[in-house]
Design a protein around this motif. Structure first.
Motif, PDB file in Angstrom:
ATOM      1  N   ARG A 174      10.005  70.911 -84.397  1.00 33.28           N
ATOM      2  CA  ARG A 174       9.933  71.711 -85.621  1.00 33.28           C
ATOM      3  C   ARG A 174       9.665  70.823 -86.837  1.00 33.28           C
ATOM      4  O   ARG A 174       8.909  71.190 -87.730  1.00 33.28           O
ATOM      5  N   ILE A 175      10.296  69.663 -86.866  1.00 32.84           N
ATOM      6  CA  ILE A 175      10.020  68.713 -87.948  1.00 32.84           C
ATOM      7  C   ILE A 175       8.558  68.284 -87.891  1.00 32.84           C
ATOM      8  O   ILE A 175       7.848  68.269 -88.897  1.00 32.84           O
ATOM      9  N   GLY A 176       8.099  67.947 -86.688  1.00 32.67           N
ATOM     10  CA  GLY A 176       6.718  67.506 -86.523  1.00 32.67           C
ATOM     11  C   GLY A 176       5.705  68.575 -86.872  1.00 32.67           C
ATOM     12  O   GLY A 176       4.634  68.269 -87.411  1.00 32.67           O
ATOM     13  N   SER A 177       6.023  69.843 -86.604  1.00 32.81           N
ATOM     14  CA  SER A 177       5.065  70.911 -86.879  1.00 32.81           C
ATOM     15  C   SER A 177       4.826  71.063 -88.377  1.00 32.81           C
ATOM     16  O   SER A 177       3.720  71.385 -88.812  1.00 32.81           O
ATOM     17  N   VAL A 178       5.869  70.826 -89.190  1.00 34.20           N
ATOM     18  CA  VAL A 178       5.693  70.870 -90.645  1.00 34.20           C
ATOM     19  C   VAL A 178       4.837  69.687 -91.090  1.00 34.20           C
ATOM     20  O   VAL A 178       3.899  69.840 -91.881  1.00 34.20           O
ATOM     21  N   ILE A 179       5.130  68.497 -90.575  1.00 35.85           N
ATOM     22  CA  ILE A 179       4.357  67.309 -90.928  1.00 35.85           C
ATOM     23  C   ILE A 179       2.903  67.469 -90.501  1.00 35.85           C
ATOM     24  O   ILE A 179       1.982  67.012 -91.188  1.00 35.85           O
ATOM     25  N   ASN A 180       2.684  68.148 -89.387  1.00 33.05           N
ATOM     26  CA  ASN A 180       1.325  68.313 -88.852  1.00 33.05           C
ATOM     27  C   ASN A 180       0.456  69.182 -89.748  1.00 33.05           C
ATOM     28  O   ASN A 180      -0.775  69.127 -89.663  1.00 33.05           O
ATOM     29  N   GLN A 181       1.061  69.997 -90.590  1.00 33.32           N
ATOM     30  CA  GLN A 181       0.299  70.837 -91.521  1.00 33.32           C
ATOM     31  C   GLN A 181      -0.194  70.054 -92.735  1.00 33.32           C
ATOM     32  O   GLN A 181      -0.992  70.552 -93.515  1.00 33.32           O
ATOM     33  N   MET A 182       0.308  68.829 -92.881  1.00 28.22           N
ATOM     34  CA  MET A 182      -0.022  68.013 -94.040  1.00 28.22           C
ATOM     35  C   MET A 182      -1.056  66.957 -93.644  1.00 28.22           C
ATOM     36  O   MET A 182      -1.391  66.799 -92.471  1.00 28.22           O
ATOM     37  N   GLU A 183      -1.549  66.226 -94.641  1.00 25.75           N
ATOM     38  CA  GLU A 183      -2.500  65.150 -94.388  1.00 25.75           C
ATOM     39  C   GLU A 183      -1.915  63.789 -94.750  1.00 25.75           C
ATOM     40  O   GLU A 183      -2.577  62.767 -94.608  1.00 25.75           O
ATOM     41  N   ASN A 184      -0.671  63.758 -95.204  1.00 25.54           N
ATOM     42  CA  ASN A 184      -0.060  62.531 -95.694  1.00 25.54           C
ATOM     43  C   ASN A 184       0.199  61.530 -94.571  1.00 25.54           C
ATOM     44  O   ASN A 184       0.423  61.908 -93.422  1.00 25.54           O
ATOM     45  N   GLY A 240       0.952  66.807 -81.565  1.00 31.40           N
ATOM     46  CA  GLY A 240      -0.478  66.755 -81.858  1.00 31.40           C
ATOM     47  C   GLY A 240      -0.835  66.117 -83.187  1.00 31.40           C
ATOM     48  O   GLY A 240      -1.947  66.291 -83.693  1.00 31.40           O
ATOM     49  N   ILE A 241       0.083  65.357 -83.781  1.00 33.95           N
ATOM     50  CA  ILE A 241      -0.222  64.654 -85.025  1.00 33.95           C
ATOM     51  C   ILE A 241      -1.154  63.487 -84.715  1.00 33.95           C
ATOM     52  O   ILE A 241      -0.960  62.773 -83.722  1.00 33.95           O
ATOM     53  N   GLU A 242      -2.158  63.268 -85.576  1.00 39.71           N
ATOM     54  CA  GLU A 242      -3.106  62.179 -85.347  1.00 39.71           C
ATOM     55  C   GLU A 242      -2.385  60.834 -85.424  1.00 39.71           C
ATOM     56  O   GLU A 242      -1.659  60.556 -86.377  1.00 39.71           O
ATOM     57  N   ARG A 243      -2.604  59.996 -84.415  1.00 45.67           N
ATOM     58  CA  ARG A 243      -1.941  58.687 -84.377  1.00 45.67           C
ATOM     59  C   ARG A 243      -2.315  57.837 -85.587  1.00 45.67           C
ATOM     60  O   ARG A 243      -1.526  57.006 -86.051  1.00 45.67           O
ATOM     61  N   GLU A 244      -3.544  58.049 -86.104  1.00 44.98           N
ATOM     62  CA  GLU A 244      -4.015  57.249 -87.239  1.00 44.98           C
ATOM     63  C   GLU A 244      -3.169  57.465 -88.486  1.00 44.98           C
ATOM     64  O   GLU A 244      -3.161  56.628 -89.391  1.00 44.98           O
ATOM     65  N   ARG A 245      -2.473  58.593 -88.565  1.00 43.12           N
ATOM     66  CA  ARG A 245      -1.637  58.891 -89.736  1.00 43.12           C
ATOM     67  C   ARG A 245      -0.268  58.246 -89.642  1.00 43.12           C
ATOM     68  O   ARG A 245       0.472  58.213 -90.636  1.00 43.12           O
ATOM     69  N   LEU A 246       0.090  57.739 -88.484  1.00 43.72           N
ATOM     70  CA  LEU A 246       1.460  57.329 -88.219  1.00 43.72           C
ATOM     71  C   LEU A 246       1.605  55.809 -88.157  1.00 43.72           C
ATOM     72  O   LEU A 246       0.749  55.111 -87.615  1.00 43.72           O
ATOM     73  N   GLY A 247       2.701  55.325 -88.711  1.00 45.98           N
ATOM     74  CA  GLY A 247       3.084  53.930 -88.588  1.00 45.98           C
ATOM     75  C   GLY A 247       4.546  53.855 -88.205  1.00 45.98           C
ATOM     76  O   GLY A 247       5.272  54.864 -88.257  1.00 45.98           O
ATOM     77  N   MET A 248       5.011  52.676 -87.823  1.00 49.93           N
ATOM     78  CA  MET A 248       6.408  52.542 -87.410  1.00 49.93           C
ATOM     79  C   MET A 248       6.931  51.158 -87.756  1.00 49.93           C
ATOM     80  O   MET A 248       6.168  50.219 -87.957  1.00 49.93           O
ATOM     81  N   ALA A 249       8.257  51.062 -87.828  1.00 49.52           N
ATOM     82  CA  ALA A 249       8.913  49.785 -88.095  1.00 49.52           C
ATOM     83  C   ALA A 249      10.316  49.831 -87.525  1.00 49.52           C
ATOM     84  O   ALA A 249      10.968  50.876 -87.522  1.00 49.52           O
ATOM     85  N   LEU A 303       7.356  58.291 -82.702  1.00 52.22           N
ATOM     86  CA  LEU A 303       5.923  58.307 -82.995  1.00 52.22           C
ATOM     87  C   LEU A 303       5.135  58.890 -81.817  1.00 52.22           C
ATOM     88  O   LEU A 303       4.285  59.772 -82.000  1.00 52.22           O
ATOM     89  N   ASP A 304       5.416  58.409 -80.610  1.00 54.70           N
ATOM     90  CA  ASP A 304       4.698  58.917 -79.432  1.00 54.70           C
ATOM     91  C   ASP A 304       4.967  60.399 -79.205  1.00 54.70           C
ATOM     92  O   ASP A 304       4.073  61.142 -78.778  1.00 54.70           O
ATOM     93  N   TYR A 305       6.188  60.843 -79.484  1.00 52.07           N
ATOM     94  CA  TYR A 305       6.511  62.265 -79.316  1.00 52.07           C
ATOM     95  C   TYR A 305       5.678  63.111 -80.268  1.00 52.07           C
ATOM     96  O   TYR A 305       5.141  64.158 -79.883  1.00 52.07           O
ATOM     97  N   PHE A 306       5.560  62.669 -81.509  1.00 55.35           N
ATOM     98  CA  PHE A 306       4.750  63.408 -82.484  1.00 55.35           C
ATOM     99  C   PHE A 306       3.284  63.480 -82.048  1.00 55.35           C
ATOM    100  O   PHE A 306       2.623  64.502 -82.237  1.00 55.35           O
ATOM    101  N   VAL A 307       2.792  62.403 -81.478  1.00 59.28           N
ATOM    102  CA  VAL A 307       1.384  62.381 -81.039  1.00 59.28           C
ATOM    103  C   VAL A 307       1.193  63.235 -79.788  1.00 59.28           C
ATOM    104  O   VAL A 307       0.311  64.101 -79.726  1.00 59.28           O
ATOM    105  N   ASP A 308       2.015  62.987 -78.775  1.00 61.40           N
ATOM    106  CA  ASP A 308       1.807  63.604 -77.464  1.00 61.40           C
ATOM    107  C   ASP A 308       2.268  65.058 -77.394  1.00 61.40           C
ATOM    108  O   ASP A 308       1.641  65.881 -76.712  1.00 61.40           O
TER     109      ASP A 308
END
Length: 211
Positions: free
Chosen positions: A91-101, A142-151, A134-139
């Motif tokens: 549910r958190i990821g679905s909201v983020i997926n609607q954005m381009e940030n 469906g969030i584009e991996r290019e939008r995501l970073g991690m630390a 990060l992998d959960y959001f991608v796989d």
């Protein structure tokens, strides 16, 4: 020309006409949420899921921070997302997926040392946890991996003192940072102020001298 009474030659514009064309990003039939919208939507979803005490949403100078307590997201000492929390993470990821940030996922631990077959220290553990989200959001979302970073910060950025149980509990967390974009609605407050100031300099222009 005769009918309209227009003479031969170039027309003279004594007052320039200014057109203000709205800039529309993306599909106009599917407006993307602003940071304020996203924060409100995630908070609403967390309340519906009964996770308000475990997930905090904060709007700060860099964007919104979704802070998730480690205990509900991972079992102690592991980087395996709990099955019972996956629907909430979706549910958190679905909201983020609607954005381009752009999004940065951070893992944080307390200062209790760890040394297992999988993780030789807290930095490895915190990085692995951020990578799993990060992998959960991608796989799964469906969030584009290019939008995501991690630390993985280990215990380098505590929220509270590690001298108490409560403090260590606060420090064990994952933070999902949704960063401000460049548009006026998405930019940080200081950036918006600068944009307005820059625009105001162009509002008043010297009157042109007439021949």
């Amino acid at each position: 020309q005769g009918a309209l009474g227009v003479l031969d030659g170039e027309p003279i514009l004594t007052s320039p006409v200014k057109l203000h064309v709205p800039i529309v990003k993306g599909d106009i039939t599917e407006a993307r949420p602003t940071m304020k919208d996203a924060k409100a939507e995630i908070e609403k979803e967390m309340e519906a899921q009964g996770q308000s005490e475990n997930v905090e949403v904060i709007q700060g100078p860099e964007g919104i921070v979704i802070r998730i307590k480690e205990g509900v997201l991972f079992p102690t000492g592991t980087a395996d997302i709990r099955d019972e929390f996956k629907s909430t993470l979706s549910r958190i990821g679905s909201v983020i997926n609607q954005m381009e940030n752009e999004v940065v996922i951070e893992g944080h631990t307390d200062n209790v040392p760890i040394n297992t077959e999988d993780f030789v220290n807290n930095h490895w553990l915190s990085a692995a946890r951020a990578g799993q989200v990060l992998d959960y959001f991608v796989d799964e979302v469906g969030i584009e991996r290019e939008r995501l970073g991690m630390a993985g910060y280990g215990d380098n950025k505590p929220l509270a003192s590690n001298d108490t149980f409560e403090g260590r509990s606060q420090n064990r967390r994952v933070e999902i940072r949704v960063l401000y974009g460049e548009g006026a609605e998405e930019a940080a407050p200081d950036s918006v102020k600068k944009l307005i100031e820059a625009a105001s300099l162009q509002v008043a222009t010297p009157a042109e001298e007439q021949p």
